[in-house]
Design a protein around this motif. Structure first.
Motif, PDB file in Angstrom:
ATOM      1  N   VAL A   5       0.842  -1.189   0.000  1.00  0.00           N
ATOM      2  CA  VAL A   5       0.000   0.000   0.000  1.00  0.00           C
ATOM      3  C   VAL A   5       0.882   1.246   0.000  1.00  0.00           C
ATOM      4  CG1 VAL A   5      -1.822   1.266   1.229  1.00  0.00           C
ATOM      5  CG2 VAL A   5      -1.768  -1.239   1.316  1.00  0.00           C
ATOM      6  N   LEU A   6       0.465   2.234  -0.775  1.00  0.00           N
ATOM      7  CA  LEU A   6       1.106   3.548  -0.764  1.00  0.00           C
ATOM      8  C   LEU A   6       0.206   4.513  -0.010  1.00  0.00           C
ATOM      9  CD1 LEU A   6       3.142   5.730  -1.743  1.00  0.00           C
ATOM     10  CD2 LEU A   6       1.675   5.982  -3.774  1.00  0.00           C
ATOM     11  N   VAL A   7       0.787   5.257   0.920  1.00  0.00           N
ATOM     12  CA  VAL A   7       0.101   6.370   1.566  1.00  0.00           C
ATOM     13  C   VAL A   7       0.848   7.619   1.103  1.00  0.00           C
ATOM     14  CG1 VAL A   7      -0.619   7.450   3.723  1.00  0.00           C
ATOM     15  CG2 VAL A   7      -0.528   4.948   3.561  1.00  0.00           C
ATOM     16  N   THR A  16      -0.392  17.013   8.113  1.00  0.00           N
ATOM     17  CA  THR A  16      -0.973  15.943   7.303  1.00  0.00           C
ATOM     18  C   THR A  16       0.001  14.781   7.177  1.00  0.00           C
ATOM     19  OG1 THR A  16      -2.312  17.578   6.136  1.00  0.00           O
ATOM     20  CG2 THR A  16      -2.102  15.420   5.087  1.00  0.00           C
ATOM     21  N   ALA A  17       1.287  15.075   7.138  1.00  0.00           N
ATOM     22  CA  ALA A  17       2.302  14.011   7.094  1.00  0.00           C
ATOM     23  C   ALA A  17       2.180  13.130   8.331  1.00  0.00           C
ATOM     24  CB  ALA A  17       3.704  14.598   6.987  1.00  0.00           C
ATOM     25  N   ARG A  18       1.952  13.733   9.478  1.00  0.00           N
ATOM     26  CA  ARG A  18       1.817  12.963  10.717  1.00  0.00           C
ATOM     27  C   ARG A  18       0.588  12.061  10.677  1.00  0.00           C
ATOM     28  NH1 ARG A  18       1.614  13.815  16.485  1.00  0.00           N
ATOM     29  NH2 ARG A  18       1.538  11.685  17.269  1.00  0.00           N
ATOM     30  N   ILE A  19      -0.496  12.558  10.088  1.00  0.00           N
ATOM     31  CA  ILE A  19      -1.696  11.728   9.924  1.00  0.00           C
ATOM     32  C   ILE A  19      -1.374  10.561   8.989  1.00  0.00           C
ATOM     33  CG2 ILE A  19      -4.046  11.640   8.970  1.00  0.00           C
ATOM     34  CD1 ILE A  19      -4.358  14.581   9.965  1.00  0.00           C
ATOM     35  N   ALA A  20      -0.717  10.860   7.876  1.00  0.00           N
ATOM     36  CA  ALA A  20      -0.357   9.818   6.902  1.00  0.00           C
ATOM     37  C   ALA A  20       0.538   8.757   7.536  1.00  0.00           C
ATOM     38  CB  ALA A  20       0.329  10.446   5.690  1.00  0.00           C
ATOM     39  N   GLU A  21       1.485   9.171   8.339  1.00  0.00           N
ATOM     40  CA  GLU A  21       2.375   8.217   9.008  1.00  0.00           C
ATOM     41  C   GLU A  21       1.601   7.362  10.003  1.00  0.00           C
ATOM     42  OE1 GLU A  21       5.381   7.360   8.377  1.00  0.00           O
ATOM     43  OE2 GLU A  21       6.084   8.971   7.087  1.00  0.00           O
ATOM     44  N   THR A  22       0.615   7.938  10.662  1.00  0.00           N
ATOM     45  CA  THR A  22      -0.222   7.169  11.590  1.00  0.00           C
ATOM     46  C   THR A  22      -1.024   6.127  10.824  1.00  0.00           C
ATOM     47  OG1 THR A  22      -0.336   9.032  13.127  1.00  0.00           O
ATOM     48  CG2 THR A  22      -2.051   7.345  13.331  1.00  0.00           C
ATOM     49  N   VAL A  23      -1.599   6.522   9.683  1.00  0.00           N
ATOM     50  CA  VAL A  23      -2.332   5.570   8.844  1.00  0.00           C
ATOM     51  C   VAL A  23      -1.394   4.446   8.422  1.00  0.00           C
ATOM     52  CG1 VAL A  23      -3.483   5.278   6.604  1.00  0.00           C
ATOM     53  CG2 VAL A  23      -4.042   7.260   8.039  1.00  0.00           C
ATOM     54  N   LEU A  37       4.801   8.431   1.663  1.00  0.00           N
ATOM     55  CA  LEU A  37       5.679   9.341   0.933  1.00  0.00           C
ATOM     56  C   LEU A  37       4.975  10.654   0.603  1.00  0.00           C
ATOM     57  CD1 LEU A  37       6.901   6.732  -1.702  1.00  0.00           C
ATOM     58  CD2 LEU A  37       8.243   7.611   0.234  1.00  0.00           C
ATOM     59  N   PRO A  38       5.747  11.754   0.545  1.00  0.00           N
ATOM     60  CA  PRO A  38       5.160  12.993   0.042  1.00  0.00           C
ATOM     61  C   PRO A  38       4.662  12.767  -1.387  1.00  0.00           C
ATOM     62  CG  PRO A  38       7.336  13.393   0.997  1.00  0.00           C
ATOM     63  CD  PRO A  38       7.158  11.907   0.904  1.00  0.00           C
ATOM     64  N   ALA A  39       3.468  13.219  -1.682  1.00  0.00           N
ATOM     65  CA  ALA A  39       2.858  12.978  -2.997  1.00  0.00           C
ATOM     66  C   ALA A  39       3.757  13.458  -4.134  1.00  0.00           C
ATOM     67  CB  ALA A  39       1.494  13.665  -3.069  1.00  0.00           C
ATOM     68  N   ARG A  40       4.439  14.567  -3.938  1.00  0.00           N
ATOM     69  CA  ARG A  40       5.263  15.121  -5.019  1.00  0.00           C
ATOM     70  C   ARG A  40       6.467  14.240  -5.351  1.00  0.00           C
ATOM     71  NH1 ARG A  40       6.135  18.432  -0.742  1.00  0.00           N
ATOM     72  NH2 ARG A  40       8.215  18.365   0.161  1.00  0.00           N
ATOM     73  N   SER A  41       6.817  13.305  -4.469  1.00  0.00           N
ATOM     74  CA  SER A  41       7.999  12.475  -4.692  1.00  0.00           C
ATOM     75  C   SER A  41       7.681  11.123  -5.337  1.00  0.00           C
ATOM     76  CB  SER A  41       8.748  12.252  -3.378  1.00  0.00           C
ATOM     77  OG  SER A  41       8.026  11.357  -2.552  1.00  0.00           O
ATOM     78  N   VAL A  42       6.409  10.838  -5.558  1.00  0.00           N
ATOM     79  CA  VAL A  42       6.022   9.535  -6.094  1.00  0.00           C
ATOM     80  C   VAL A  42       6.050   9.568  -7.621  1.00  0.00           C
ATOM     81  CG1 VAL A  42       4.184   7.805  -6.216  1.00  0.00           C
ATOM     82  CG2 VAL A  42       4.577   9.061  -4.082  1.00  0.00           C
ATOM     83  N   ALA A  43       6.893   8.722  -8.210  1.00  0.00           N
ATOM     84  CA  ALA A  43       7.015   8.669  -9.671  1.00  0.00           C
ATOM     85  C   ALA A  43       5.979   7.744 -10.297  1.00  0.00           C
ATOM     86  CB  ALA A  43       8.423   8.224 -10.063  1.00  0.00           C
ATOM     87  N   SER A  44       5.590   6.683  -9.584  1.00  0.00           N
ATOM     88  CA  SER A  44       4.655   5.701 -10.128  1.00  0.00           C
ATOM     89  C   SER A  44       3.941   4.999  -8.986  1.00  0.00           C
ATOM     90  CB  SER A  44       5.420   4.663 -10.957  1.00  0.00           C
ATOM     91  OG  SER A  44       4.577   3.598 -11.330  1.00  0.00           O
ATOM     92  N   VAL A  45       2.708   4.570  -9.247  1.00  0.00           N
ATOM     93  CA  VAL A  45       1.965   3.788  -8.253  1.00  0.00           C
ATOM     94  C   VAL A  45       1.834   2.332  -8.690  1.00  0.00           C
ATOM     95  CG1 VAL A  45       0.692   5.804  -7.419  1.00  0.00           C
ATOM     96  CG2 VAL A  45      -0.324   4.366  -9.188  1.00  0.00           C
ATOM     97  N   SER A  46       2.511   1.953  -9.769  1.00  0.00           N
ATOM     98  CA  SER A  46       2.348   0.615 -10.342  1.00  0.00           C
ATOM     99  C   SER A  46       2.753  -0.515  -9.399  1.00  0.00           C
ATOM    100  CB  SER A  46       3.108   0.495 -11.661  1.00  0.00           C
ATOM    101  OG  SER A  46       4.490   0.658 -11.449  1.00  0.00           O
ATOM    102  N   ALA A  47       3.638  -0.252  -8.439  1.00  0.00           N
ATOM    103  CA  ALA A  47       4.097  -1.304  -7.523  1.00  0.00           C
ATOM    104  C   ALA A  47       3.119  -1.562  -6.372  1.00  0.00           C
ATOM    105  CB  ALA A  47       5.453  -0.919  -6.939  1.00  0.00           C
ATOM    106  N   TYR A  48       2.036  -0.776  -6.307  1.00  0.00           N
ATOM    107  CA  TYR A  48       1.140  -0.848  -5.158  1.00  0.00           C
ATOM    108  C   TYR A  48      -0.192  -1.507  -5.504  1.00  0.00           C
ATOM    109  CZ  TYR A  48       4.601   2.329  -3.352  1.00  0.00           C
ATOM    110  OH  TYR A  48       5.791   2.882  -2.958  1.00  0.00           O
TER     111      TYR A  48
END
Length: 166
Positions: A5-7, A16-23, A37-48
């Protein structure tokens, strides 16, 4: 096989990062492999196998990194289970009632067939970046309104759905 899973999240001051880390922590505890991960740093979601996207709310809009993420990865997100969350109200309202998604998030939910959206209380404390944040803090409206018990409960429901194959 463990599901992955990607959050992804958009945040300005880290709340919001703290909420994401809790999730992410709850999902891991429940046996999933998770990257937060910060949304801006994600290159692809294909692995999830599934994705959770969160964004802070600013003037009635989702954080720009979260908006750009769902646009950039829209096709791939529509092909896998997707949950969305927002953080923002600087009062107790998120714990008192269901707060519907802002219009841009509602459109993304429909377009991407997201499973669910939830709004959590926000957090704005001294040292926050931005002119508007400074104004809010000077007016005495800041504070931490995140309910980590509610966040963990929601994340547990997401984990159960992902584990169930959904």
């Amino acid at each position: 096989m463990t599901r992955k899973v990607l959050v992804a999240y958009g945040t300005t001051n880290g709340s919001t990062a703290r909420i994401a880390e809790t999730v992410a922590d709850v999902l891991r505890r429940d046996g999933l492999t998770v990257d937060a991960l910060p949304a801006r740093s994600v290159a692809s979601v294909s692995a999830y196998d599934a994705v959770v996207v969160g964004g802070g709310l600013y003037a009635g809009r989702w954080h720009k990194d979260a908006r750009r993420f769902v646009r950039r990865h829209g096709q791939a997100l529509a092909e896998r289970p997707l949950w969305l969350f927002s953080s923002g109200p600087l009062d107790a309202s998120a714990g008192e009632r269901d707060i519907p998604p802002v219009p841009g998030v509602k459109k993304a939910m429909t377009r991407l067939d997201a499973r669910e959206h939830i709004t959590f209380g926000g957090c704005l404390q001294e040292g926050a970046k931005g002119w508007v944040a400074g104004m809010i803090l000077r007016s005495g409206k800041g504070g931490d309104f995140r309910d980590f018990t509610a966040i963990e409960k929601w994340a547990g429901r997401v984990a159960a759905e992902v584990q169930g194959g959904g």
